[in-house]
Scaffold this motif. Structure first.
Motif, mmCIF file in Angstrom:
data_model
loop_
_atom_site.group_PDB
_atom_site.id
_atom_site.type_symbol
_atom_site.label_atom_id
_atom_site.label_comp_id
_atom_site.label_asym_id
_atom_site.label_seq_id
_atom_site.Cartn_x
_atom_site.Cartn_y
_atom_site.Cartn_z
ATOM 1 N N TYR A 377 0.893 -1.165 0.000
ATOM 2 C CA TYR A 377 0.000 0.000 0.000
ATOM 3 C C TYR A 377 0.924 1.205 0.000
ATOM 4 C CZ TYR A 377 -3.713 -3.166 1.642
ATOM 5 O OH TYR A 377 -4.633 -4.175 1.766
ATOM 6 N N HIS A 380 4.202 0.955 2.000
ATOM 7 C CA HIS A 380 4.122 -0.057 3.058
ATOM 8 C C HIS A 380 3.920 -1.455 2.463
ATOM 9 C CE1 HIS A 380 3.252 -1.807 6.909
ATOM 10 N NE2 HIS A 380 2.092 -2.269 6.454
ATOM 11 N N ALA A 382 2.805 -4.865 2.481
ATOM 12 C CA ALA A 382 1.869 -5.634 3.326
ATOM 13 C C ALA A 382 2.009 -7.134 3.079
ATOM 14 C CB ALA A 382 0.440 -5.196 3.052
ATOM 15 N N PRO A 401 -0.796 -12.859 13.567
ATOM 16 C CA PRO A 401 -1.161 -11.690 14.366
ATOM 17 C C PRO A 401 -1.802 -10.587 13.528
ATOM 18 C CG PRO A 401 1.209 -11.767 14.026
ATOM 19 C CD PRO A 401 0.657 -13.031 13.444
ATOM 20 N N SER A 402 -2.445 -9.679 14.235
ATOM 21 C CA SER A 402 -3.118 -8.552 13.584
ATOM 22 C C SER A 402 -2.112 -7.741 12.754
ATOM 23 C CB SER A 402 -3.732 -7.679 14.674
ATOM 24 O OG SER A 402 -4.393 -6.619 14.093
ATOM 25 N N GLY A 403 -2.542 -7.331 11.574
ATOM 26 C CA GLY A 403 -1.671 -6.540 10.710
ATOM 27 C C GLY A 403 -0.668 -7.391 9.955
ATOM 28 N N GLY A 405 -1.161 -9.222 7.351
ATOM 29 C CA GLY A 405 -1.373 -9.247 5.901
ATOM 30 C C GLY A 405 -2.432 -10.246 5.455
ATOM 31 N N LYS A 406 -3.201 -10.815 6.379
ATOM 32 C CA LYS A 406 -4.176 -11.870 6.040
ATOM 33 C C LYS A 406 -5.289 -11.346 5.121
ATOM 34 C CE LYS A 406 -5.126 -12.667 10.391
ATOM 35 N NZ LYS A 406 -4.279 -11.645 11.065
ATOM 36 N N SER A 407 -5.901 -10.212 5.535
ATOM 37 C CA SER A 407 -7.011 -9.690 4.713
ATOM 38 C C SER A 407 -6.505 -9.230 3.349
ATOM 39 C CB SER A 407 -7.686 -8.514 5.421
ATOM 40 O OG SER A 407 -8.238 -8.960 6.629
ATOM 41 N N HIS A 560 -8.170 -15.809 13.958
ATOM 42 C CA HIS A 560 -7.271 -15.860 15.106
ATOM 43 C C HIS A 560 -7.682 -17.006 16.027
ATOM 44 C CE1 HIS A 560 -7.021 -11.435 14.251
ATOM 45 N NE2 HIS A 560 -5.740 -11.713 14.458
HETATM 46 N N1 LIG Z 1 -6.057 0.273 2.608
HETATM 47 C C1 LIG Z 1 -4.858 0.239 3.241
HETATM 48 N N2 LIG Z 1 -4.001 1.256 3.061
HETATM 49 C C2 LIG Z 1 -2.799 1.254 3.679
HETATM 50 N N3 LIG Z 1 -2.349 0.270 4.469
HETATM 51 C C3 LIG Z 1 -3.172 -0.766 4.681
HETATM 52 C C4 LIG Z 1 -4.455 -0.839 4.086
HETATM 53 N N4 LIG Z 1 -5.051 -1.988 4.468
HETATM 54 C C5 LIG Z 1 -4.160 -2.605 5.277
HETATM 55 N N5 LIG Z 1 -3.035 -1.886 5.403
HETATM 56 C C6 LIG Z 1 -1.829 -2.255 6.167
HETATM 57 O O1 LIG Z 1 -1.361 -3.474 5.639
HETATM 58 C C7 LIG Z 1 -0.971 -4.341 6.667
HETATM 59 C C8 LIG Z 1 -1.735 -5.651 6.548
HETATM 60 O O2 LIG Z 1 -3.094 -5.390 6.808
HETATM 61 P P1 LIG Z 1 -4.170 -6.545 6.772
HETATM 62 O O3 LIG Z 1 -5.501 -5.928 6.995
HETATM 63 O O4 LIG Z 1 -3.987 -7.344 5.556
HETATM 64 O O5 LIG Z 1 -3.752 -7.400 8.058
HETATM 65 P P2 LIG Z 1 -4.547 -8.546 8.795
HETATM 66 O O6 LIG Z 1 -3.553 -9.625 9.056
HETATM 67 O O7 LIG Z 1 -5.752 -8.916 8.022
HETATM 68 O O8 LIG Z 1 -4.937 -7.810 10.144
HETATM 69 P P3 LIG Z 1 -6.204 -8.103 11.094
HETATM 70 O O9 LIG Z 1 -6.051 -9.499 11.598
HETATM 71 O O10 LIG Z 1 -6.031 -7.093 12.171
HETATM 72 O O11 LIG Z 1 -7.415 -7.887 10.264
HETATM 73 C C9 LIG Z 1 -1.222 -3.612 7.980
HETATM 74 O O12 LIG Z 1 0.014 -3.093 8.435
HETATM 75 C C10 LIG Z 1 -2.172 -2.490 7.618
HETATM 76 O O13 LIG Z 1 -1.909 -1.360 8.391
#
Ligand SMILES: Nc1ncnc2c1ncn2[C@@H]1O[C@H](COP(=O)(O)OP(=O)(O)OP(=O)(O)O)[C@@H](O)[C@H]1O
Length: 585
Positions: A377, A380, A382, A401-403, A405-407, A560
């Motif tokens: 992004y 950053h 991801a 863990p949260s953040g 990159g799963k979503s 999780h």
């Molecule tokens: N639209 C976006 N713009 C900028 N950065 C983003 C965006 N979406 C996610 N990120 C960043 O990308 C990284 C991965 O995010 P992602 O949502 O994929 O994590 P996740 O593992 O699904 O987290 P969670 O379990 O908390 O949902 C994070 O550091 C987040 O801050």
């Protein structure tokens, strides 16, 4: 320019904005535009001719009263009607009524065509923009604030409607001015020339005021956008705002915006009203001058002076109106520019339309593979050079863990985001941007934040499968452990769920969302933390449903929850955008 900053006006000149809007109106319906103008011209000239008929009328009356007979109209008519032709009162009156009737009919047709054109223009603008937003790539639209898009589709459109109506009125006034000037030319070219020069001078003198209008219009665009953002944030997070007693912050913010808008409006109104006042005083001076010159310099007959005065008195409000309509158009035209820019940005980020898209592999028969996929992004990173495989018709869990990159990986699987590097293979075929829409016809996705329409349960389910029968819907609801509580709702499937599903609990909403996904009978089901709001009993129920899907469809679980992980055939652990391990569930 990105979609994010597309709302910033680019400062096109007023005439360029006018030209762009006029071209758009023409493109909506060339035929209606031409007919409107034709009826407008015919109507204006009919009105003018009815005024001209005052001359023979006055001539007749003045002749009856022993006054001077005017020779201009009869002189003009003589070659056609013969020198012996005598104007009679009944004839003048009949012609007068006939001309007024024809003029009124032309005006009626013009009004009908113009109204239709105005409505069609505004509707086309709204639907064009709506379609452009819907066709744009998710990654491009996601960068844009929803409040801004909402503003463009509602508030800005209303301003464009005002600008378009003002442009129509300007054209109308322009035609009237031309018609009346032509008439007055027939009576006295000297007096017409004096009036035209004086009018042009006044119009030029008012230019600084119009310039202020353009500045005010741009400010209005920015301030209205701020206002929309504040209101939208406030309403979207009303519950949280209330829980933190944070309402005063929003009230102060909105108040600040409204105060700035008020200040701008008052400054502008002071300048604008000064223009109108000056204009009225100048008009009175000009009328006096006009009478003096006509009477003392040209020794014009009384009846001609009266007709010229009537013409100029009717012209005067049109002239003031021209300034007002132009101001109105200038103030509201920036909204059209903003809309066009947002549309252009969306069109530049267009995702290939579903019908034209390259067909993706039909379903998922063997596996979906990530080959050193990276995605960032902005700066950053991801997802960092990730490789893994989702075996078809099995259940795979991505945990971490949260953040981590799963979503983002789920969005890449769906083709909503495209890898910056690496490949995603579906049964060995690389997923391309052009595959996106057709690939997603095989996917059902249940997001973290449950999204329900403010509609009935059935309408919510049918978003995923418009042709689903009532039996299909109950079957999906049973699979998602939702049938029991839907049975208890007052109108069962036809019960409205409230705004965003507010009448249902968080867990009930999740189960309706899962039923909706199952109704689609997808090749790939993606569940992103879709059991997070459920109690242990309902989670177990849903897990047994997911268990039963093994062998029927590919399931990707993002979670999780260790209980959820237990039902997976394969577990991929990610952290910091990288895969830490691949394990067997
Ligand atoms: N639209 C976006 N713009 C900028 N950065 C983003 C965006 N979406 C996610 N990120 C960043 O990308 C990284 C991965 O995010 P992602 O949502 O994929 O994590 P996740 O593992 O699904 O987290 P969670 O379990 O908390 O949902 C994070 O550091 C987040 O801050």
């Amino acid at each position: 320019m990105t979609l994010a900053d597309s709302s910033i006006t680019t400062g096109l000149k007023t005439w360029q904005r006018c030209r762009a809007l006029a071209a758009y109106v023409l493109s909506v319906s060339r035929k209606r535009s031409i007919l409107s103008v034709v009826f407008l011209i015919l109507g204006s000239f009919s009105e003018g001719v009815s005024l001209l008929l005052l001359l023979p009328l006055l001539q007749f009356i003045s002749a009856q009263g022993g006054g001077t007979v005017l020779d201009l109209p009869t002189g003009l008519l003589a070659p056609v009607l013969g020198a012996s032709f005598q104007i009679e009162l009944w004839l003048i009156l009949v012609v007068f009524v006939a001309v007024v009737t024809i003029g009124a009919l032309f005006a009626r047709f013009k009004n009908i065509y113009m109204s239709a054109l105005l409505v069609d223009t505004v509707n086309r603008l709204r639907i064009d923009l709506f379609a452009s937003i819907s066709r744009a790539r998710w990654s491009a639209v996601a960068r844009k604030r929803t409040a801004d898009l909402d503003h463009v589709l509602t508030g800005d459109i209303d301003r464009v409607q005002t600008a378009t109506a003002s442009l129509f009125l300007l054209i109308q006034n322009g035609v009237f001015l031309c018609a009346y000037m032509l008439l007055s030319l027939m009576i006295s070219w000297q007096m017409t020339a004096i009036a035209a020069v004086a009018g042009a001078l006044v119009f030029v003198a008012l230019r600084p005021i119009r310039k202020q209008g353009a500045i005010f219009g741009d400010k209005l665009t920015t301030e209205r956008q701020r206002q929309y953002r504040t209101i939208s944030d406030f309403l979207a997070g009303l519950k949280v705002t209330k829980s933190f007693n944070a309402e005063p912050r929003y009230i102060a913010e909105l108040n600040g915006t409204l105060e700035r808008m008020r200040g701008d409006l008052m400054r502008y109104t002071r300048i604008n009203s000064l223009g109108t006042t000056l204009f009225q005083i100048l008009s009175a001076v000009m009328v006096c001058l006009f009478i003096y010159v006509a009477y003392a310099v040209y020794a014009m007959p009384f009846s001609r002076i009266i007709v010229l005065l009537v013409i100029f008195m009717r012209l005067s409000p049109r002239f003031t109106g021209t300034q007002d309509h132009l101001q109105n158009a200038i103030i509201n035209l920036p909204a059209f520019e903003t809309m066009q820019r947002v549309k252009a940005d969306c069109d530049a980020a267009v995702e290939i339309p579903q019908a034209a898209a390259t067909p993706a592999p039909a379903g998922l028969k063997h596996s979906l593979d990530f080959e050193t996929v990276s995605f960032a992004y902005g700066d950053h990173l991801a997802v960092d050079a990730v490789s893994f495989s989702l075996p078809a018709k099995q259940i795979t869990a991505i945990v971490g863990p949260s953040g981590g990159g799963k979503s983002t990986m789920a969005d890449l699987v769906m083709g909503l985001l495209m890898p910056d590097s690496g490949r995603i293979l579906i049964d060995g075929v690389a997923l391309e941007a052009a595959h996106g829409p057709s690939w997603r016809t095989h996917i059902a996705y249940v997001p973290q934040e449950t999204y329900l329409l403010s509609a009935t349960v059935a309408e919510n389910l049918k978003i995923a499968a418009p042709h689903a029968t009532v039996d299909d819907m109950w079957q999906a609801l049973r699979q998602a452990q939702a049938a029991a509580f839907i049975e208890r709702l007052p109108q069962r499937l036809d019960t409205p769920v409230g705004d965003g599903g507010i009448k249902l609990s968080g867990g009930e909403r999740q189960r309706v969302a899962l039923a909706r996904a199952l109704l689609r009978q997808p090749a790939l089901l993606i569940l992103d933390e879709s059991t997070s709001a459920l109690d242990r009993e309902n989670t177990q129920g849903i897990l047994s449903t997911i268990d039963a899907l093994r062998g029927q469809m590919t399931v990707l679980l993002i979670t999780h929850n260790p209980v959820v992980v237990e039902c997976a055939d394969k577990v991929i652990t990610v952290e910091g955008g990288r895969v830490l391990s691949h394990g067997v569930g």
